[in-house]
Design an enzyme around this catalytic site. Structure first.
Site, PDB file in Angstrom:
ATOM      1  N   TYR A  42       0.851  -1.197   0.000  1.00  0.00           N
ATOM      2  CA  TYR A  42       0.000   0.000   0.000  1.00  0.00           C
ATOM      3  C   TYR A  42       0.891   1.254   0.000  1.00  0.00           C
ATOM      4  CZ  TYR A  42      -3.067   3.740   1.354  1.00  0.00           C
ATOM      5  OH  TYR A  42      -3.724   4.939   1.376  1.00  0.00           O
ATOM      6  N   ARG A  95       1.159   8.176  13.123  1.00  0.00           N
ATOM      7  CA  ARG A  95       0.720   9.422  13.774  1.00  0.00           C
ATOM      8  C   ARG A  95      -0.778   9.674  13.587  1.00  0.00           C
ATOM      9  NH1 ARG A  95       2.488  14.400  10.583  1.00  0.00           N
ATOM     10  NH2 ARG A  95       0.756  13.513   9.394  1.00  0.00           N
ATOM     11  N   PHE A 113      15.707  19.168  -0.317  1.00  0.00           N
ATOM     12  CA  PHE A 113      14.354  18.747  -0.663  1.00  0.00           C
ATOM     13  C   PHE A 113      14.082  17.318  -0.154  1.00  0.00           C
ATOM     14  CE2 PHE A 113      11.613  16.542  -3.737  1.00  0.00           C
ATOM     15  CZ  PHE A 113      10.488  17.371  -3.735  1.00  0.00           C
TER      16      PHE A 113
END
Ligand code: MG
Length: 448
Positions: free
Chosen positions: A174, A222, A295
């Site tokens: 997933y 989280r 980045f």
């Protein structure tokens, strides 16, 4: 008021905030933009302010490509998230979304999603997409194809829709579709632009996969509470079923036993996520361009800080917890060099290790994994700024290992950035000193 108090009680973070606000040297200046390009950046700002900030600092060679890559995947995800679109329309739309990139006028006007504007104004995105180098267009199209088909598979997967993620393997798969593929696309862009070592494409993009999975798993751990409120969950049953027979129990049952089990479950999920750290650090070592490094590094250091915060923290079961703004600034500033990133990881790995309770069924496993990561870090960067032991060892053995080249290639970049940072530090310290003098002067006059 709360935020100011937080900053005053964490002086290092106050310094970081001031540094972020006024003293940080921007890597690349902004240039003139066409009206459609300008609108694309506005769309980016509307959909993700944090992403917009890091993209705006990217090297001009890749800035627009990465911005458009983001907007196209955002459009795809908006179509996927919109529950008002019937699956008979949605599934073929997702599967053929990459074909829309060949057109100049595709737009989807019936979305009710909060980011619907990206689908409605898709022709503007297309106009800029077609201006990209053909190689960049191909990379974006290929990832859009794979991700769109992955999303469509999940919509049709009734077991997934009813029961969520089953095994750890399903969990990884997933995460591959929603994050690993993004890592693969970005890696191809970096390599093609000459900004990263081409070896990152080896082993079926294993390292970039870890970059994506580490971020995605951190968010999934989280967001337990938020996702549950939305009637979904991505925690794999193979893990949570060791602690409860039904996942919402941790949220509903406030007994000490249930809360402890929930905490141990979080800890096992964090343990699983930590399995990606060595790959993440190796990946970062192989990114040469400073703006691309930034980045890539910023989200990763945020993730390790978040993992340290959620580890052994039962609040995760009931509310959304976030790292402080000041900490965020400190982490962004630390993400500019490899030694800086490595120190952040080391610090949070130690926090996790210290927080680990002896009663936790995975106490030993967690300790071993944290120890391995620390050893890995120590081997590469014994003390910040010094020549890595690993490089010396390889030199003495006469071997020319790739790792040695990665470390040496990074070293010159890091030294250049470190010079700029020390100049900033000088300025920021001067500001702090002036503030101190003004305050103490005022106190002196007030008292006399
Ligand atoms: Mg989605």
């Amino acid at each position: 008021m709360g935020k100011i108090t937080q900053l005053l009680t964490h002086p290092d973070e106050l310094k970081a905030v001031i540094q972020m606000l006024g003293f940080r040297k921007h890597l690349h200046q902004r240039e003139a933009q066409s009206p459609t390009l300008k609108r694309c950046y506005e769309l980016l700002n509307m959909t993700s302010r944090s992403f917009a900030a890091v993209i705006s600092e990217l090297h001009p060679e890749l800035k627009d490509a990465i911005m458009l890559f983001y907007l196209i995947l955002r459009a795809l995800d908006t179509a996927e998230d919109d529950m008002t679109i019937d699956p008979t329309i949605k599934v073929p739309l997702l599967r053929t979304f990459h074909d829309k990139l060949k057109t100049t006028d595709f737009a989807y006007l019936n979305s009710k999603d909060k980011d619907a504007v990206v689908l409605a104004e898709f022709p503007i995105i297309l106009a800029e997409y077609h201006k990209l180098k053909p190689e960049y267009q191909d990379i974006i199209k290929d990832i859009t194809d794979k991700m769109g088909n992955g999303m469509a598979d999940y919509i049709l997967d009734e077991k997934f829709n009813l029961e969520g993620v089953h095994t750890v393997k399903d969990y990884d798969l997933y995460c591959h579709y929603v994050a690993g593929l993004v890592g693969e696309g970005l890696t191809k862009l970096f390599v093609l632009a000459g900004f990263a070592n081409k070896d990152l494409m080896n082993d079926d993009f294993e390292k970039s996969e870890s970059m994506g999975l580490f971020l995605q798993k951190t968010n999934i751990i989280r967001d337990y509470n938020e996702d549950l409120e939305d009637g979904r969950s991505f925690w794999p049953k193979e893990i949570w079923s060791k602690y409860t027979s039904e996942l919402p129990t941790f949220y509903k049952d406030l007994s000490e036993k249930s809360q402890l089990d929930g905490t141990y479950c979080i800890n096992e999920l964090v343990y699983n996520a930590l399995g990606h750290v060595k790959d993440v650090l190796t990946y970062l070592l192989m990114v040469k361009d400073p703006s691309s490094f930034n980045f890539c590094a910023i989200p990763q250091v945020m993730a390790i800080a978040t993992l340290a915060l959620v580890f052994n923290n039962r609040d995760v079961l009931h509310k959304n917890i976030k790292i402080r703004k000041g900490t965020t600034c400190k982490l962004i500033l630390a993400s500019r060099t490899m030694p800086g990133v490595v120190q952040v990881f080391k610090q949070y790995i130690q926090i996790i290790n210290h927080k680990s309770p002896v009663e936790d069924p995975n106490y030993l496993k967690i300790g071993i994994r944290c120890g391995e990561i620390e050893q890995f870090i120590e081997k590469m960067y014994p003390t910040p700024g010094s020549i890595p032991k690993e490089a010396i060892r390889l030199k003495q053995s006469g071997k020319t290992d790739d790792i040695e080249q990665y470390i040496i290639a990074r070293k010159s970049v890091d030294e250049q950035v470190a010079k700029e940072i020390s100049a900033e530090e000088f300025n920021i310290n001067a500001v702090l000193l002036s503030i101190f003098l003004v305050i103490s002067g005022s106190i002196y006059y007030a008292l006399n």
